[in-house]
Motif scaffolding. Structure first.
Motif, mmCIF file in Angstrom:
data_model
loop_
_atom_site.group_PDB
_atom_site.id
_atom_site.type_symbol
_atom_site.label_atom_id
_atom_site.label_comp_id
_atom_site.label_asym_id
_atom_site.label_seq_id
_atom_site.Cartn_x
_atom_site.Cartn_y
_atom_site.Cartn_z
ATOM 1 N N PHE A 63 48.266 61.442 0.304
ATOM 2 C CA PHE A 63 48.040 62.181 1.532
ATOM 3 C C PHE A 63 48.448 61.350 2.734
ATOM 4 C CE2 PHE A 63 44.973 63.866 -1.458
ATOM 5 C CZ PHE A 63 45.102 65.232 -1.287
ATOM 6 N N THR A 64 48.936 62.021 3.725
ATOM 7 C CA THR A 64 49.166 61.422 5.037
ATOM 8 C C THR A 64 48.251 62.154 5.988
ATOM 9 O OG1 THR A 64 51.463 60.937 4.489
ATOM 10 C CG2 THR A 64 50.876 60.952 6.819
ATOM 11 N N LYS B 187 38.499 55.151 16.641
ATOM 12 C CA LYS B 187 37.600 55.546 15.545
ATOM 13 C C LYS B 187 38.328 56.445 14.546
ATOM 14 C CE LYS B 187 33.291 55.191 18.143
ATOM 15 N NZ LYS B 187 32.129 55.910 18.695
ATOM 16 N N LYS B 188 39.184 57.311 15.027
ATOM 17 C CA LYS B 188 39.960 58.174 14.125
ATOM 18 C C LYS B 188 40.898 57.320 13.268
ATOM 19 C CE LYS B 188 39.962 62.279 17.076
ATOM 20 N NZ LYS B 188 40.796 63.315 17.725
ATOM 21 N N ILE B 189 41.470 56.315 13.872
ATOM 22 C CA ILE B 189 42.366 55.420 13.122
ATOM 23 C C ILE B 189 41.568 54.633 12.081
ATOM 24 C CG2 ILE B 189 43.895 53.421 13.326
ATOM 25 C CD1 ILE B 189 44.663 54.585 16.133
ATOM 26 N N ALA B 190 40.416 54.132 12.477
ATOM 27 C CA ALA B 190 39.565 53.395 11.543
ATOM 28 C C ALA B 190 39.113 54.288 10.393
ATOM 29 C CB ALA B 190 38.349 52.826 12.282
ATOM 30 N N ALA B 191 38.996 55.579 10.639
ATOM 31 C CA ALA B 191 38.577 56.527 9.601
ATOM 32 C C ALA B 191 39.737 56.946 8.696
ATOM 33 C CB ALA B 191 37.945 57.756 10.243
ATOM 34 N N GLY B 192 40.965 56.489 9.011
ATOM 35 C CA GLY B 192 42.068 56.740 8.104
ATOM 36 C C GLY B 192 43.254 57.503 8.642
ATOM 37 N N ALA B 193 43.294 57.775 9.930
ATOM 38 C CA ALA B 193 44.454 58.484 10.478
ATOM 39 C C ALA B 193 45.712 57.637 10.321
ATOM 40 C CB ALA B 193 44.226 58.815 11.948
ATOM 41 N N ASP B 194 46.787 58.284 9.855
ATOM 42 C CA ASP B 194 48.065 57.598 9.660
ATOM 43 C C ASP B 194 49.013 57.793 10.841
ATOM 44 O OD1 ASP B 194 47.623 56.642 6.937
ATOM 45 O OD2 ASP B 194 47.682 58.760 6.378
ATOM 46 N N PHE B 195 48.793 58.833 11.627
ATOM 47 C CA PHE B 195 49.597 59.095 12.818
ATOM 48 C C PHE B 195 48.790 59.967 13.766
ATOM 49 C CE2 PHE B 195 50.554 62.608 10.016
ATOM 50 C CZ PHE B 195 50.613 63.716 10.851
ATOM 51 N N ILE B 196 49.237 59.999 15.012
ATOM 52 C CA ILE B 196 48.561 60.752 16.066
ATOM 53 C C ILE B 196 49.548 61.751 16.658
ATOM 54 C CG2 ILE B 196 47.443 60.587 18.334
ATOM 55 C CD1 ILE B 196 45.875 59.241 15.999
ATOM 56 N N MET B 197 49.050 62.952 16.962
ATOM 57 C CA MET B 197 49.830 63.962 17.687
ATOM 58 C C MET B 197 49.022 64.369 18.918
ATOM 59 S SD MET B 197 51.286 66.285 14.558
ATOM 60 C CE MET B 197 52.539 67.138 15.498
#
Length: 156
Positions: free
Chosen positions: A5-6, A27-37
């Motif tokens: 998954f991405t 926090k979203k990145i620490a929770a596993g987000a691979d990219f941001i839109m």
């Protein structure tokens, strides 16, 4: 069977307290987000400011670019859609096209190309939002992006 998954995360940079929003983004990145839109952005200075606040982040950030189609569209987005804010300059430029749908699309596309150039220069990438099924506008932006990438040292 193995899966992969991405994970993408949304981000609204059109807020009064960007520092607080960046903390939530971290926090979203620490929770596993691979990219941001992001939500579509309509202010070059705000895009530059966002780059300054996010340059420490290690994942890709895709800035939303959505061409405006006319003055009414610009005012609706600015006044009625949470998370979208247009600069006074963009609103003024679109106001000058009032009543002329062709001029509205042309100016909206010029604005989007300028914003897209800033996004590519600072982030190396962008994502295009097609307004009202007007795919010809998105096609023009894709061609513009290709020409920018060909003539620059930016690698996506």
């Amino acid at each position: 069977m193995k899966t992969s998954f991405t994970v993408g995360a949304a981000f609204n940079p059109n807020v009064s307290n960007l520092e607080k929003a960046i903390k939530r983004l971290e926090k979203k990145i620490a929770a596993g987000a691979d990219f941001i839109m992001t939500q579509p952005m309509y202010d070059k200075e705000q895009i530059k400011r966002l780059r300054d606040y996010t340059k420490h982040l290690s994942i890709p950030i895709f800035i939303g670019v959505m061409p405006l189609v006319n003055e009414r569209n610009a005012e609706f987005l600015h006044n009625e859609v949470p998370g979208i804010s247009l600069s006074d300059t963009v609103r003024s430029r679109m106001q000058k096209t009032l009543g002329d749908s062709q001029k509205g699309e042309e100016e909206g596309l010029r604005i989007a190309e300028e914003l897209q150039q800033t996004c590519i220069e600072l982030f190396g990438k962008v994502y295009i939002v097609t307004p009202f099924l007007k795919y010809h506008m998105s096609t023009a932006l894709v061609e513009h992006a290709r020409s920018l990438i060909k003539t620059s040292s930016v690698m996506t």
